[in-house]
Write a protein that holds these residues in place. Structure first.
Motif: not given
Length: 462
Positions: A142-143, A442-449, A455-456
């Protein structure tokens, strides 16, 4: 006596002409056009005036949180919809004081430094990369709105988690040389805030960031100006470790078993080994014909290193056969593609190697000497301008995560060889193309634009 003009006989042509003039006059009289033209309220149209067509009005679609009625958290007082003004960094070829390149008030800087020192003191309790017994449940991701922020003032180029289990700290690099450190949502919300702290130790694009598990607050960064810097919390400085002679540094990585060795991809295919104890370059090799985009070590065999290059090759090297300085080495495994290769990353177990390039395929090498290879077909493609999108591993050898169209995160199953799920949220306002999985959670993913936002994604466990 000569005949006059009026006495000359009328030709057939003139007779027909006069008949046409009389016929047209009678037609105009029947239409009452002369009276309309004589009316003073009548306005003649200008010759050549374009005809006015009814145009369809298109309403521009906006994807910001504000227009959707969703409040965005703003603990640092910065605008999330408009990047802050980029200023010139301190020009210095030596160490740079952190306070001099900090974008904010002095109190916020020193408070943040003290919190990082506390993290450094507790770093001995870290157990390294976490291991999992079963794959993560994709439907539990979820975000939340508090997990969306602007991590750098301009375009984000790289993003990393700090490898500590005590806090959720994310560091990002930007196109103009900014380093942003985000104190993300944490169980210790009273002790650690949610602010983003901006520093500018570089004057050009940051290509790589490396943080070793044994020293989670020592942030190594390399840039297009050929500088390798280290954020030193003890001295509150950005130390200058290495400066190349006019060549850019495209990648940086530290082996998991050695915190004093730093590998740097320099110029057109060069790989340097920086020795932290000696404070200089200990070895240099020429491995590729073009820039090295990624460096990664096999976690199960730290003598094996993988490099991905813009010369359309991904290679595996044995460090035990690369001892001679300035030696053109030979790889024991080479994978060739038709376009530039962006990354080559080992899986958490070290048994697989995922190779990302432009297109709809991800190559996976496996086997004893990585002789077996197969292709994972992507169901969604990324935008053409995002040419540096890379597939990263999660917390086991099951899933790969990668950005795709419509602001989604594509999840590729390695055992099934295809896309099995996508992570979607209305809070995502731009395409994420750089990702990192938390090594200790486990289960923590971050993305950058490319817009500088982070977005975590978290699971129900956090």
């Amino acid at each position: 006596m000569a005949e006059t003009m009026d006495e000359l006989p009328m030709t057939e042509y003139e007779r027909r002409r006069l008949e046409n003039i009389k016929r047209n006059g009678d037609m105009l009289s029947s239409l009452n056009i002369n009276s309309i033209l004589a009316d003073p309220s009548f306005k003649r149209p200008r010759p050549g005036t374009p005809r006015e067509w009814h145009k369809r009005v298109y309403e521009r679609s906006r994807s910001s949180l504000r227009t959707k009625g969703i409040p965005a958290s703003n603990p640092s007082g910065l605008s999330y919809d408009k990047p802050c003004k980029v200023t010139t960094p301190v020009s210095n070829n030596g160490p740079i004081t952190m306070r001099n390149v900090y974008k904010g008030d002095e109190e916020s800087h020193y408070s943040f430094v003290e919190r990082l020192r506390a993290v450094e003191m507790n770093s001995g309790t870290n157990v390294g990369r976490v291991s999992v017994q079963e794959p993560v449940k994709l439907e539990s991701f979820k975000l939340e709105s508090e997990n969306v922020t602007r991590i750098v003032p301009d375009d984000a180029t790289v993003i990393r988690f700090l490898p500590t289990s005590d806090t959720n700290l994310v560091v990002g690099g930007s196109r103009s040389g900014f380093l942003g450190v985000w104190e993300a949502t944490s169980r210790d919300a009273d002790k650690f805030g949610k602010a983003v702290h901006f520093y500018r130790p570089h004057s050009s694009i940051i290509y790589g960031i490396s943080v070793h598990p044994f020293s989670p607050t020592k942030i190594y960064s390399c840039c297009g100006d050929g500088l390798l810097r280290l954020m030193n919390i003890g001295r509150e400085e950005f130390d200058l470790l290495y400066s190349s002679s006019g060549s850019a540094l495209y990648s940086v990585y530290q082996p998991p078993n050695d915190a004093n060795s730093t590998y740097i991809g320099e110029g057109l295919g060069g790989l340097n080994l920086y020795d932290g104890r000696a404070g200089k370059i200990a070895n240099s090799w020429l491995l590729h014909k073009d820039r090295i985009n990624s460096i990664d070590f096999n976690p199960s065999n730290t003598y094996v290193v993988a490099t991905a290059s813009s010369d359309c090759q991904a290679c595996l090297w044995d460090l035990r056969k690369m001892n001679n300085q300035h030696l053109v080495c030979k790889a024991f495994k080479t994978f060739t593609h038709k376009s530039s290769i962006h990354s080559a990353y080992f899986s958490p177990s070290g048994s697989c190697l995922a190779i990302s390039s432009w297109g709809h395929k991800i190559a996976v090498l496996r086997g004893a000497d990585f002789e077996d290879n197969y292709v994972i077909h992507r169901a969604h493609l990324g935008y053409t301008q995002i040419s540096c999108s890379r597939a990263i591993w999660g917390w086991d050898d099951t899933y790969l995560y990668m950005g795709c169209k419509k602001r989604r995160v594509e999840v590729l199953s390695v055992p099934q060889g295809k896309t099995t799920a996508t992570l979607e949220s209305s809070l995502v306002s731009s395409l994420s193309f750089q990702f990192d999985a938390h090594p200790c959670k486990v289960g923590m993913l971050v993305g950058a634009s490319s817009s500088g936002k982070a977005f975590l994604w978290t699971t129900c466990d956090y």
